[in-house]
Scaffold this active site. Structure first.
Site, mmCIF file in Angstrom:
data_model
loop_
_atom_site.group_PDB
_atom_site.id
_atom_site.type_symbol
_atom_site.label_atom_id
_atom_site.label_comp_id
_atom_site.label_asym_id
_atom_site.label_seq_id
_atom_site.Cartn_x
_atom_site.Cartn_y
_atom_site.Cartn_z
ATOM 1 N N SER A 15 0.507 -1.538 -0.011
ATOM 2 C CA SER A 15 0.199 0.151 -0.152
ATOM 3 C C SER A 15 0.852 1.328 -0.287
ATOM 4 O O SER A 15 0.505 2.309 -0.381
ATOM 5 C CB SER A 15 -0.668 0.291 1.248
ATOM 6 O OG SER A 15 -0.265 -0.269 2.563
ATOM 7 N N ARG A 16 2.405 0.918 0.254
ATOM 8 C CA ARG A 16 3.021 2.143 0.403
ATOM 9 C C ARG A 16 4.088 2.449 0.042
ATOM 10 O O ARG A 16 4.928 1.165 -0.007
ATOM 11 C CB ARG A 16 3.299 2.992 2.314
ATOM 12 C CG ARG A 16 1.585 3.444 2.153
ATOM 13 C CD ARG A 16 1.315 4.010 3.857
ATOM 14 N NE ARG A 16 1.521 2.802 4.862
ATOM 15 C CZ ARG A 16 2.591 2.770 5.753
ATOM 16 N NH1 ARG A 16 4.108 2.962 5.874
ATOM 17 N NH2 ARG A 16 2.242 1.483 7.157
ATOM 18 N N ASN A 91 6.843 -7.890 1.552
ATOM 19 C CA ASN A 91 7.724 -7.010 1.784
ATOM 20 C C ASN A 91 7.530 -6.578 3.095
ATOM 21 O O ASN A 91 8.126 -5.769 3.639
ATOM 22 C CB ASN A 91 7.151 -6.213 0.187
ATOM 23 C CG ASN A 91 7.805 -4.755 0.986
ATOM 24 O OD1 ASN A 91 8.712 -4.162 0.825
ATOM 25 N ND2 ASN A 91 6.480 -3.950 1.146
ATOM 26 N N SER A 143 16.770 -6.111 5.144
ATOM 27 C CA SER A 143 17.695 -5.281 5.186
ATOM 28 C C SER A 143 18.973 -4.737 5.479
ATOM 29 O O SER A 143 19.536 -5.907 5.596
ATOM 30 C CB SER A 143 17.527 -4.132 6.540
ATOM 31 O OG SER A 143 16.978 -3.271 7.435
ATOM 32 N N TYR A 156 14.863 -5.742 15.040
ATOM 33 C CA TYR A 156 14.627 -6.051 13.737
ATOM 34 C C TYR A 156 15.621 -5.951 12.597
ATOM 35 O O TYR A 156 15.105 -6.626 12.202
ATOM 36 C CB TYR A 156 14.207 -3.982 13.083
ATOM 37 C CG TYR A 156 14.191 -3.845 11.987
ATOM 38 C CD1 TYR A 156 12.873 -3.731 11.286
ATOM 39 C CD2 TYR A 156 15.327 -3.354 11.283
ATOM 40 C CE1 TYR A 156 12.558 -3.931 10.000
ATOM 41 C CE2 TYR A 156 14.578 -2.620 9.518
ATOM 42 C CZ TYR A 156 14.058 -3.042 9.384
ATOM 43 O OH TYR A 156 13.394 -2.867 7.678
ATOM 44 N N LYS A 160 15.152 -9.622 10.191
ATOM 45 C CA LYS A 160 15.803 -9.200 8.381
ATOM 46 C C LYS A 160 16.868 -9.967 8.662
ATOM 47 O O LYS A 160 17.001 -10.993 7.718
ATOM 48 C CB LYS A 160 16.022 -8.010 8.704
ATOM 49 C CG LYS A 160 15.604 -7.109 8.692
ATOM 50 C CD LYS A 160 14.219 -7.551 7.229
ATOM 51 C CE LYS A 160 12.931 -6.327 7.398
ATOM 52 N NZ LYS A 160 11.939 -6.582 6.159
HETATM 53 P P1 NAP Z 1 6.117 1.302 4.693
HETATM 54 O O1 NAP Z 1 6.033 2.732 4.308
HETATM 55 O O2 NAP Z 1 6.258 1.665 6.774
HETATM 56 O O3 NAP Z 1 5.011 0.129 4.644
HETATM 57 C C1 NAP Z 1 4.898 -0.633 5.302
HETATM 58 C C2 NAP Z 1 4.166 -1.558 4.288
HETATM 59 O O4 NAP Z 1 4.148 -2.492 5.499
HETATM 60 C C3 NAP Z 1 3.045 -0.713 4.562
HETATM 61 O O5 NAP Z 1 2.132 -0.926 3.256
HETATM 62 C C4 NAP Z 1 2.142 -1.638 5.770
HETATM 63 O O6 NAP Z 1 0.720 -1.652 5.294
HETATM 64 C C5 NAP Z 1 3.109 -2.982 5.174
HETATM 65 N N1 NAP Z 1 2.399 -3.409 6.766
HETATM 66 C C6 NAP Z 1 2.934 -3.412 7.864
HETATM 67 N N2 NAP Z 1 2.226 -4.328 8.547
HETATM 68 C C7 NAP Z 1 1.773 -5.356 7.959
HETATM 69 C C8 NAP Z 1 1.371 -6.760 8.295
HETATM 70 N N3 NAP Z 1 0.958 -7.556 9.607
HETATM 71 N N4 NAP Z 1 0.615 -7.353 6.713
HETATM 72 C C9 NAP Z 1 0.227 -7.186 5.893
HETATM 73 N N5 NAP Z 1 1.532 -5.920 5.501
HETATM 74 C C10 NAP Z 1 2.042 -4.806 6.773
HETATM 75 O O7 NAP Z 1 7.540 0.638 5.171
HETATM 76 P P2 NAP Z 1 9.052 1.191 3.575
HETATM 77 O O8 NAP Z 1 10.497 1.414 4.328
HETATM 78 O O9 NAP Z 1 8.237 0.790 2.872
HETATM 79 O O10 NAP Z 1 9.485 -0.708 4.100
HETATM 80 C C11 NAP Z 1 9.079 -1.942 2.731
HETATM 81 C C12 NAP Z 1 10.242 -3.437 3.541
HETATM 82 O O11 NAP Z 1 11.524 -2.865 3.221
HETATM 83 C C13 NAP Z 1 10.533 -4.050 5.020
HETATM 84 O O12 NAP Z 1 9.979 -5.163 5.221
HETATM 85 C C14 NAP Z 1 11.310 -3.065 5.725
HETATM 86 O O13 NAP Z 1 11.800 -3.494 6.621
HETATM 87 C C15 NAP Z 1 12.038 -3.105 4.686
HETATM 88 N N6 NAP Z 1 13.043 -2.009 4.169
HETATM 89 C C16 NAP Z 1 13.148 -1.390 4.106
HETATM 90 C C17 NAP Z 1 13.926 0.023 4.279
HETATM 91 C C18 NAP Z 1 14.436 1.715 3.835
HETATM 92 O O14 NAP Z 1 15.082 2.239 4.347
HETATM 93 N N7 NAP Z 1 12.639 2.280 3.847
HETATM 94 C C19 NAP Z 1 15.315 -0.404 4.189
HETATM 95 C C20 NAP Z 1 15.481 -2.211 4.459
HETATM 96 C C21 NAP Z 1 14.424 -2.467 4.406
HETATM 97 P P3 NAP Z 1 -0.405 -1.021 5.983
HETATM 98 O O15 NAP Z 1 0.049 0.499 5.586
HETATM 99 O O16 NAP Z 1 -1.526 -1.416 5.566
HETATM 100 O O17 NAP Z 1 -0.036 -1.365 7.250
#
Ligand code: NAP
Length: 248
Positions: A15-16, A91, A143, A156, A160
């Site tokens: 979704s995001r 994801n 991550s 976290y 990961k």
């Molecule tokens: P984000 O913007 O916070 O988005 C998180 C997404 O996960 C949202 O779509 C949310 O859905 C969904 N989500 C959360 N809890 C959930 C659940 N219980 N069941 C189903 N969906 C769920 O995060 P992001 O930065 O895009 O991160 C995406 C992935 O990349 C994650 O696994 C994160 O750990 C990893 N990551 C991110 C970064 C970074 O710098 N951003 C770096 C390394 C790894 P809702 O909106 O519906 O709650």
């Protein structure tokens, strides 16, 4: 050129942020995409609208991946519409950051449940159809901190790092059936997750990136798209680090 025409892709947490970027990218390459969300229904529907307006095919589907019964219900709903994922992108992820001694049992359990167990439950449900078809792609979003570690993220980083180990075991176990399992480890990517970080932490992270900037969801999606495609059919059990050189 990457084409995913005729493929069905499930992206959790789409979704995001990074998940939305992955959903858009896979759809642009021709896959039909199931856009999973937990609470952000309107945002998931907006992702679907964007995909359809660009000529792609997608639908939104709610499920909290940390609950095994919800994941079973999610796959039953997909099955009912004859949608059997050829591509699964695990994801969905959350953070509950704090110093280790201040992390509660719940901070650990929630993060491990969503980030690690959620991926395990979804993979378990997706595998039978992939093995039956003799082809499948599972891509787990880990991550950089699953490799480097990070103060304030013991829960976290444990989730990961374990997710990457889970991927390698699945790669070894299911390669015979044509299922490739790989990991993408993003560094510091501009999303809601990193927007919530204190300014001094963001500055510190940016200064540790040789390429001198944060990454984008689209840049992570490019790597996922390649791993989802036939161009990477001889790649399994690997991690692609998308981090601007932050961890070498
Ligand atoms: P984000 O913007 O916070 O988005 C998180 C997404 O996960 C949202 O779509 C949310 O859905 C969904 N989500 C959360 N809890 C959930 C659940 N219980 N069941 C189903 N969906 C769920 O995060 P992001 O930065 O895009 O991160 C995406 C992935 O990349 C994650 O696994 C994160 O750990 C990893 N990551 C991110 C970064 C970074 O710098 N951003 C770096 C390394 C790894 P809702 O909106 O519906 O709650």
């Amino acid at each position: 050129m990457i084409t995913l025409a005729g493929k069905a892709a499930l992206v959790t947490g789409a979704s995001r942020g990074i998940g939305a970027g992955i959903a858009l990218s896979l759809a642009a390459s021709g896959a039909e995409v199931a856009v999973n969300y937990s609470g952000s229904q309107s945002k998931a529907e907006e992702v679907v609208r964007q995909i359809i307006s660009e000529g792609g095919s997608a639908f939104a589907v709610q499920a909290s991946v940390e609950k095994p019964d919800r994941v079973k219900a999610l796959f039953a709903a997909l099955h009912a519409r004859n949608f059997e994922p050829d591509i699964l992108v695990n994801n969905a992820g959350i953070t509950r950051d704090n110093l280790f001694i201040r992390l509660s049992d719940e901070d650990f359990e929630t993060v491990i449940s969503v980030n690690l167990k959620g991926a395990i439950y979804c993979t378990r449900e997706a595998l039978p159809a992939m093995l039956r078809k003799g082809y499948g792609k599972v891509i787990n979003i880990s991550s950089v901190v699953g490799y480097s570690g990070n103060p304030g993220q013991a829960n976290y980083s444990a989730s990961k790092g374990a997710l990457a180990a889970f991927s390698r075991s699945c790669a070894a176990e299911f390669g015979y059936g044509g299922v490739r399992v790989n990991t993408v480890a993003p560094g510091f990517i501009k999303t809601d997750m990193t927007a919530a970080l204190p300014e001094e932490i963001k500055k510190g992270m940016l200064s540790s990136i040789p390429l001198g900037r944060a990454g984008t969801a689209e840049e992570v999606a490019n790597a996922v798209n390649w791993l989802a495609s036939p161009l990477s059919d001889y790649v399994t059990g690997q991690t692609l680090h998308i981090n601007g050189g932050m961890y070498l």
